[in-house]
Design a protein around this motif. Structure first.
Motif, short mmCIF file in Angstrom:
data_model
loop_
_atom_site.label_atom_id
_atom_site.label_comp_id
_atom_site.label_asym_id
_atom_site.label_seq_id
_atom_site.Cartn_x
_atom_site.Cartn_y
_atom_site.Cartn_z
N ALA A 163 0.81 -1.23 0.00
CA ALA A 163 0.00 0.00 0.00
C ALA A 163 0.83 1.27 0.00
CB ALA A 163 -0.98 0.00 1.16
N GLN A 164 2.05 1.19 -0.49
CA GLN A 164 2.89 2.39 -0.57
C GLN A 164 2.35 3.36 -1.62
OE1 GLN A 164 5.50 3.05 1.62
NE2 GLN A 164 4.45 1.32 2.56
N CYS A 165 1.76 2.86 -2.67
CA CYS A 165 1.15 3.73 -3.68
C CYS A 165 0.00 4.51 -3.05
CB CYS A 165 0.67 2.93 -4.88
SG CYS A 165 -0.54 1.63 -4.50
N PHE A 166 -0.83 3.83 -2.30
CA PHE A 166 -1.97 4.45 -1.62
C PHE A 166 -1.51 5.58 -0.71
CE2 PHE A 166 -4.82 4.60 2.08
CZ PHE A 166 -6.04 4.83 1.46
N ALA A 167 -0.39 5.39 -0.06
CA ALA A 167 0.14 6.41 0.85
C ALA A 167 0.50 7.69 0.11
CB ALA A 167 1.35 5.87 1.61
N THR A 168 0.84 7.58 -1.17
CA THR A 168 1.20 8.77 -1.93
C THR A 168 -0.03 9.53 -2.44
OG1 THR A 168 1.38 7.70 -4.10
CG2 THR A 168 3.36 7.73 -2.70
N LEU A 172 0.07 13.35 -13.57
CA LEU A 172 1.30 12.61 -13.85
C LEU A 172 2.29 12.63 -12.69
CD1 LEU A 172 2.02 13.40 -17.59
CD2 LEU A 172 1.19 11.27 -16.58
N ALA A 173 2.46 13.74 -12.03
CA ALA A 173 3.41 13.80 -10.91
C ALA A 173 2.97 12.87 -9.79
CB ALA A 173 3.55 15.23 -10.40
N ALA A 174 1.69 12.86 -9.48
CA ALA A 174 1.18 11.96 -8.43
C ALA A 174 1.32 10.50 -8.86
CB ALA A 174 -0.29 12.28 -8.13
N ALA A 175 1.07 10.22 -10.13
CA ALA A 175 1.20 8.86 -10.63
C ALA A 175 2.65 8.39 -10.55
CB ALA A 175 0.68 8.76 -12.06
N ARG A 176 3.57 9.25 -10.93
CA ARG A 176 5.00 8.88 -10.84
C ARG A 176 5.41 8.60 -9.41
NH1 ARG A 176 5.67 12.87 -15.13
NH2 ARG A 176 6.26 11.70 -16.99
N ALA A 177 4.92 9.40 -8.48
CA ALA A 177 5.24 9.18 -7.06
C ALA A 177 4.74 7.81 -6.60
CB ALA A 177 4.65 10.29 -6.20
N GLY A 178 3.54 7.45 -6.97
CA GLY A 178 2.99 6.15 -6.58
C GLY A 178 3.72 5.00 -7.24
N VAL A 179 4.03 5.13 -8.52
CA VAL A 179 4.78 4.09 -9.23
C VAL A 179 6.15 3.90 -8.58
CG1 VAL A 179 5.92 3.56 -11.42
CG2 VAL A 179 3.55 4.35 -11.41
N ASN A 180 6.82 4.99 -8.28
CA ASN A 180 8.15 4.92 -7.66
C ASN A 180 8.10 4.37 -6.25
OD1 ASN A 180 9.42 5.90 -9.96
ND2 ASN A 180 9.28 8.02 -9.28
N ALA A 181 6.98 4.51 -5.57
CA ALA A 181 6.86 4.02 -4.19
C ALA A 181 6.62 2.52 -4.11
CB ALA A 181 5.72 4.75 -3.48
N CYS A 182 6.24 1.90 -5.20
CA CYS A 182 5.91 0.47 -5.18
C CYS A 182 7.18 -0.38 -5.11
CB CYS A 182 5.11 0.10 -6.43
SG CYS A 182 4.65 -1.65 -6.46
N PRO A 183 7.40 -1.07 -3.99
CA PRO A 183 8.62 -1.87 -3.86
C PRO A 183 8.64 -3.10 -4.77
CG PRO A 183 7.24 -2.18 -1.92
CD PRO A 183 6.58 -1.13 -2.77
N GLU A 184 7.49 -3.53 -5.22
CA GLU A 184 7.41 -4.72 -6.08
C GLU A 184 7.38 -4.37 -7.57
OE1 GLU A 184 7.83 -7.50 -4.63
OE2 GLU A 184 7.59 -6.67 -2.62
N ARG A 185 7.35 -3.07 -7.89
CA ARG A 185 7.27 -2.60 -9.27
C ARG A 185 6.03 -3.15 -9.98
NH1 ARG A 185 9.57 1.18 -7.61
NH2 ARG A 185 11.81 1.38 -7.55
N ALA A 186 4.93 -3.23 -9.24
CA ALA A 186 3.67 -3.72 -9.81
C ALA A 186 2.98 -2.65 -10.66
CB ALA A 186 2.73 -4.17 -8.69
N LEU A 187 3.34 -1.40 -10.45
CA LEU A 187 2.76 -0.29 -11.19
C LEU A 187 3.75 0.22 -12.22
CD1 LEU A 187 1.34 1.51 -8.09
CD2 LEU A 187 -0.05 0.57 -9.93
N ARG A 188 3.21 0.70 -13.33
CA ARG A 188 4.09 1.31 -14.35
C ARG A 188 3.32 2.36 -15.13
NH1 ARG A 188 2.50 -3.57 -16.29
NH2 ARG A 188 1.77 -3.66 -18.45
N LEU A 189 4.07 3.27 -15.68
CA LEU A 189 3.54 4.25 -16.61
C LEU A 189 4.01 3.91 -18.00
CD1 LEU A 189 4.14 7.52 -14.59
CD2 LEU A 189 1.94 6.49 -15.14
N GLU A 190 3.11 4.00 -18.96
CA GLU A 190 3.46 3.70 -20.35
C GLU A 190 3.00 4.84 -21.24
OE1 GLU A 190 1.54 0.05 -21.37
OE2 GLU A 190 2.94 -1.16 -20.20
N GLU A 191 3.81 5.13 -22.25
CA GLU A 191 3.42 6.12 -23.25
C GLU A 191 2.23 5.58 -24.04
OE1 GLU A 191 4.72 9.14 -23.89
OE2 GLU A 191 6.31 8.98 -22.39
#
Length: 65
Positions: free
Chosen positions: A14-19, A44-63
């Motif tokens: 839940a590190q993404c949720f915390a952001t 986008l800034a909030a999304a990047r923060a959540g993606v970067n907070a995920c220790p398992e790299r379950a989240l990603r941003l794609e063009e």
């Protein structure tokens, strides 16, 4: 830009949720409920923060294609 979640990688930290709880909803056990979505530029800034907070790299941003 699209926000994507690999549900198989999420282990409920839940590190993404915390952001940003609105952008990264979770279930009662802490697992992400993010649906693949196109993001407006102002999120986008909030999304990047959540993606970067995920220790398992379950989240990603794609063009967008």
């Amino acid at each position: 830009m699209r926000l994507r979640l690999d549900r198989n990688l999420c282990v409920g930290h839940a590190q993404c949720f915390a952001t940003d709880p609105d952008l990264f909803p979770i279930d009662d056990e802490g697992f992400s409920l993010v649906d693949d979505q196109e993001l407006p530029a102002d999120r986008l800034a909030a999304a990047r923060a959540g993606v970067n907070a995920c220790p398992e790299r379950a989240l990603r941003l794609e063009e967008d294609a």
